[in-house]
Design a protein around this motif. Structure first.
Motif, PDB file in Angstrom:
ATOM      1  N   ASP A   1       0.877  -1.158   0.000  1.00 57.52           N
ATOM      2  CA  ASP A   1       0.000   0.000   0.000  1.00 57.52           C
ATOM      3  C   ASP A   1       0.922   1.217   0.000  1.00 57.52           C
ATOM      4  O   ASP A   1       1.456   1.616   1.044  1.00 57.52           O
ATOM      5  CB  ASP A   1      -0.887  -0.019   1.250  1.00 57.52           C
ATOM      6  N   TRP A   2       1.125   1.792  -1.182  1.00 58.98           N
ATOM      7  CA  TRP A   2       2.120   2.861  -1.315  1.00 58.98           C
ATOM      8  C   TRP A   2       1.754   4.116  -0.534  1.00 58.98           C
ATOM      9  O   TRP A   2       2.619   4.944  -0.245  1.00 58.98           O
ATOM     10  CB  TRP A   2       2.350   3.170  -2.807  1.00 58.98           C
ATOM     11  N   SER A   3       0.466   4.262  -0.190  1.00 57.49           N
ATOM     12  CA  SER A   3       0.068   5.467   0.553  1.00 57.49           C
ATOM     13  C   SER A   3       0.636   5.463   1.965  1.00 57.49           C
ATOM     14  O   SER A   3       0.625   6.487   2.645  1.00 57.49           O
ATOM     15  CB  SER A   3      -1.462   5.572   0.598  1.00 57.49           C
ATOM     16  N   THR A   4       1.141   4.312   2.420  1.00 55.35           N
ATOM     17  CA  THR A   4       1.673   4.252   3.786  1.00 55.35           C
ATOM     18  C   THR A   4       3.186   4.456   3.830  1.00 55.35           C
ATOM     19  O   THR A   4       3.777   4.475   4.904  1.00 55.35           O
ATOM     20  CB  THR A   4       1.365   2.883   4.434  1.00 55.35           C
ATOM     21  N   LEU A   5       3.827   4.582   2.660  1.00 57.60           N
ATOM     22  CA  LEU A   5       5.295   4.710   2.681  1.00 57.60           C
ATOM     23  C   LEU A   5       5.722   6.157   2.883  1.00 57.60           C
ATOM     24  O   LEU A   5       5.166   7.061   2.268  1.00 57.60           O
ATOM     25  CB  LEU A   5       5.908   4.142   1.397  1.00 57.60           C
ATOM     26  N   PRO A   6       6.732   6.374   3.720  1.00 60.06           N
ATOM     27  CA  PRO A   6       7.232   7.735   3.908  1.00 60.06           C
ATOM     28  C   PRO A   6       8.060   8.170   2.698  1.00 60.06           C
ATOM     29  O   PRO A   6       8.506   7.324   1.924  1.00 60.06           O
ATOM     30  CB  PRO A   6       8.131   7.606   5.139  1.00 60.06           C
ATOM     31  N   PRO A   7       8.255   9.468   2.515  1.00 57.39           N
ATOM     32  CA  PRO A   7       9.124   9.918   1.425  1.00 57.39           C
ATOM     33  C   PRO A   7      10.529   9.322   1.573  1.00 57.39           C
ATOM     34  O   PRO A   7      10.959   8.972   2.671  1.00 57.39           O
ATOM     35  CB  PRO A   7       9.155  11.434   1.595  1.00 57.39           C
ATOM     36  N   MET A   8      11.225   9.220   0.446  1.00 56.86           N
ATOM     37  CA  MET A   8      12.583   8.654   0.463  1.00 56.86           C
ATOM     38  C   MET A   8      13.573   9.687   1.005  1.00 56.86           C
ATOM     39  O   MET A   8      13.331  10.885   0.971  1.00 56.86           O
ATOM     40  CB  MET A   8      12.998   8.246  -0.960  1.00 56.86           C
ATOM     41  N   THR A   9      14.690   9.160   1.459  1.00 55.05           N
ATOM     42  CA  THR A   9      15.814  10.036   1.794  1.00 55.05           C
ATOM     43  C   THR A   9      16.935   9.715   0.806  1.00 55.05           C
ATOM     44  O   THR A   9      16.929   8.662   0.183  1.00 55.05           O
ATOM     45  CB  THR A   9      16.293   9.793   3.227  1.00 55.05           C
ATOM     46  N   GLY A  10      17.891  10.611   0.656  1.00 50.00           N
ATOM     47  CA  GLY A  10      18.956  10.378  -0.324  1.00 50.00           C
ATOM     48  C   GLY A  10      18.433  10.626  -1.731  1.00 50.00           C
ATOM     49  O   GLY A  10      17.732  11.608  -1.968  1.00 50.00           O
ATOM     50  N   VAL A  11      18.726   9.708  -2.662  1.00 54.31           N
ATOM     51  CA  VAL A  11      18.255   9.884  -4.043  1.00 54.31           C
ATOM     52  C   VAL A  11      16.730   9.935  -4.052  1.00 54.31           C
ATOM     53  O   VAL A  11      16.074   9.096  -3.448  1.00 54.31           O
ATOM     54  CB  VAL A  11      18.749   8.714  -4.937  1.00 54.31           C
ATOM     55  N   GLY A  12      16.180  10.933  -4.714  1.00 51.85           N
ATOM     56  CA  GLY A  12      14.724  11.067  -4.750  1.00 51.85           C
ATOM     57  C   GLY A  12      14.151  11.689  -3.493  1.00 51.85           C
ATOM     58  O   GLY A  12      12.939  11.653  -3.270  1.00 51.85           O
ATOM     59  N   GLU A  13      15.014  12.263  -2.668  1.00 52.63           N
ATOM     60  CA  GLU A  13      14.659  12.930  -1.407  1.00 52.63           C
ATOM     61  C   GLU A  13      13.313  13.649  -1.479  1.00 52.63           C
ATOM     62  O   GLU A  13      13.070  14.432  -2.388  1.00 52.63           O
ATOM     63  CB  GLU A  13      15.759  13.962  -1.097  1.00 52.63           C
ATOM     64  N   GLY A  14      12.448  13.331  -0.543  1.00 52.92           N
ATOM     65  CA  GLY A  14      11.172  14.046  -0.462  1.00 52.92           C
ATOM     66  C   GLY A  14      10.058  13.422  -1.281  1.00 52.92           C
ATOM     67  O   GLY A  14       8.898  13.755  -1.107  1.00 52.92           O
ATOM     68  N   ASN A  15      10.405  12.523  -2.210  1.00 45.45           N
ATOM     69  CA  ASN A  15       9.384  11.837  -3.010  1.00 45.45           C
ATOM     70  C   ASN A  15       9.120  10.441  -2.459  1.00 45.45           C
ATOM     71  O   ASN A  15      10.037   9.795  -1.938  1.00 45.45           O
ATOM     72  CB  ASN A  15       9.840  11.681  -4.467  1.00 45.45           C
ATOM     73  N   VAL A  16       7.900   9.970  -2.621  1.00 40.06           N
ATOM     74  CA  VAL A  16       7.609   8.572  -2.308  1.00 40.06           C
ATOM     75  C   VAL A  16       8.123   7.678  -3.445  1.00 40.06           C
ATOM     76  O   VAL A  16       8.639   6.590  -3.220  1.00 40.06           O
ATOM     77  CB  VAL A  16       6.089   8.366  -2.092  1.00 40.06           C
TER      78      VAL A  16
END
Ligand code: FDA
Length: 501
Positions: free
Chosen positions: A39-54
């Motif tokens: 369930d992608w709606s439960t994943l926090p944004p990424m850190t590092g590459v793609g920072e701030g995006n799910v």
């Protein structure tokens, strides 16, 4: 939970599964959905590459990009002949590049299925073509009721044409239009489920960019109305639908009261952490063309559903998908800012058997490339079979069959190249290949309507077992498939609720 009894189990949360769940819930029935992905709606944004995006950008695939792979497998595998696939950590990511002997089949994984990774192109086939797409289905009902219902619920919309004519991010489409029209082809706008007002705001720089930040293939952080924002949101709002994620159905067999369904719970590395059995009164197979076909072929061959008929596993097609790029002259740049959401196509179906989307190559620099994804009218169909020695399902696709699709796509692009004095790019698909002919985005068939099922997806041989996804579709669609998958599911579930429940 293990040992539970449920009235209705829906396997998969793509288009077919979401339609089934919503309509069943609205009819007052409790629905249990099983989804192998996250369930992608439960994943926090990424850190590092793609920072701030799910979700990962298409230019920077990380662990979240691929379903249980250790190396990315991008459809465009090279750039200026340089291989661009990279090592990634194994994770239950969003895009499955499932490899069969003759073809890689790309599919979405997670709540929302293919809607999470697709381009959102929402095309209703031309009515005069419908009889060859679904010969046993009443066209009046589809075009008067179910296509409009599907389009409305999916949130299909059109680009504003005056904006299209000046937007920087659609220069590549305008070049595509110019070249198509100069060669005398019919160029058309293509509707999409992307929020077009949001797209305009992305171009204006007033909102967070997603389509304009190379997101599409590995998910989309904003703008796209994927199923979790449409059908699934509506279904969950009824309070009658529950979704179990990271749960994969492996077996279905008959039991008192319906079916016993075996489900493996996996962790994000793909390891099985628990095995559960559930009894379901009715089972809706909505695991996609490949998922539903694999499951039923295995159940028939291993004697768990022995009464399935001999059509199960047959009639699988690739919607004739091939990709190609043309190298433009230096005076025809396609733009370094390209929206990942295509908005136009070239229709040469009647004359040449090809409909080609004008697609982006969003790499952030000027490439002078015009890219296309063609849907072609190929007649080749493969079959899924159970391989007892490997314990897996094989597919009889032959690589040579794609030549027919290439020939059909060439009715468009050979002519454009001749007119423009241009050539095909040979640096994008490995070796010196001009055509990406090793994949499909549009798997169709395998549990074909009126062959493996009746005219409404009731699986032959078993009461209360249904197929309600792309596996039902017998023929190429002549365009992108999800609107037709959704409309057919709306039609079938209405009938099933009225007569079977
Ligand atoms: P879908 O594949 O959507 O859903 C099946 C679900 O079942 C998945 O979530 C899967 O994880 C789950 N599942 C499978 N096996 C399971 C099991 N054993 N147990 C539990 N869960 C299981 N179409 C279009 O019309 N316009 C477009 O622009 C595009 N573009 C596009 C791009 C890319 C990259 C891809 C991969 C695909 C497209 N498509 C497309 C195709 C479109 O997305 C596709 O046809 C539909 O998603 C198919 O819908 P279904 O309901 O059949 O299954």
């Amino acid at each position: 939970a293990n040992g539970a009894t449920v009235p209705v189990l829906v396997i998969g949360t793509g288009y077919g599964g979401s339609v089934a769940a919503l309509r069943l819930a609205q009819a007052g029935i409790n629905v249990e959905m099983v989804e192998m992905g996250l369930d992608w709606s439960t994943l926090p944004p990424m850190t590092g590459v793609g920072e701030g995006n799910v979700f990962c950008r298409s230019s920077q695939p990380g662990a979240r990009a691929y379903w249980l792979r250790t190396k990315s497998k991008a459809p465009v595998s090279n750039f200026f002949s340089f291989p661009i696939d990279s090592e990634i950590s194994k994770f239950t990511g969003i895009l499955d590049a499932e490899e069969f002997a003759g073809i890689t089949v790309y599919q979405g994984r997670g709540v929302g299925g293919g809607s999470l990774v697709n381009g959102g192109m929402a095309v209703t086939p031309k009515r005069e073509r419908f009889a060859s797409i679904l010969p046993s289905v009443n066209a009046d009902e589809m075009y008067n009721t179910y296509y409009p219902r599907a389009n409305a619920n999916l949130g299909v919309g059109n680009i504003r044409q005056a904006w299209f004519d000046t937007a920087e991010c659609y220069q590549y489409s305008r070049v595509g239009r110019k070249h198509a029209q100069r060669s005398g082809f019919n160029w058309t706008f293509v509707p999409d489920v992307y929020d077009w007002n949001y797209m305009e705001a992305e171009q204006a720089g007033t909102v967070k960019r997603s389509a304009l930040d190379t997101q599409v293939l590995y998910g989309n952080d904003a703008g796209k109305k994927s199923l979790p924002k449409t059908y699934i949101a509506q279904a969950l709002a009824t309070g009658k639908v529950n979704i179990s994620t990271l749960h994969r159905v492996t077996n279905i067999t008959t039991a008192t009261g319906g079916y016993r369904v075996t489900i493996e719970e996996i962790n994000t590395s793909g390891d099985v952490v628990a095995t559960k059995n559930v009894t379901a009164g009715k089972v809706f197979c909505a695991a996609g063309s490949v998922g539903t076909s694999k499951l039923l072929v295995k159940m028939k061959a291993t004697g768990q559903l022995p009464n399935l008929n001999g059509e199960v596993g047959k009639g699988w097609g690739d919607n004739g998908n091939v990709m190609v790029a043309r190298a433009n002259h230096l005076w025809d740049p396609t733009g370094k800012l390209q929206s990942t959401i295509p908005c136009s196509g070239i229709d040469n179906w009647e004359a040449g058997g090809a409909f080609a989307e004008v697609t982006p190559l969003p790499v952030g620099i000027e490439t002078y490339a015009s890219m296309y994804l063609a849907v072609t009218n190929t007649q080749y169909r493969a079959q899924f079979t159970w391989n007892a020695s490997t314990g897996k399902v094989d597919l009889s696709w032959q690589t040579a069959w794609k030549q027919d699709s290439i020939n059909k796509a060439k009715t468009i692009f050979d002519k454009i190249n001749q007119k423009e004095g241009t050539i095909y790019r040979t640096d994008l698909f490995g070796g010196s290949k001009q055509w990406q002919d090793g994949l499909t985005y549009h798997p169709l068939g395998g549990v074909v309507i009126d062959k493996a099922t009746d005219n409404y997806g009731r699986v032959a041989g078993y009461t209360g077992l249904y197929a309600i996804d792309a596996s039902l579709l017998p023929n190429g669609i002549s365009c992108n498939p999800f609107v037709t998958i959704t409309a057919l599911a709306e039609r079938n579930i209405e009938k099933i609720i009225a007569t079977d429940l």
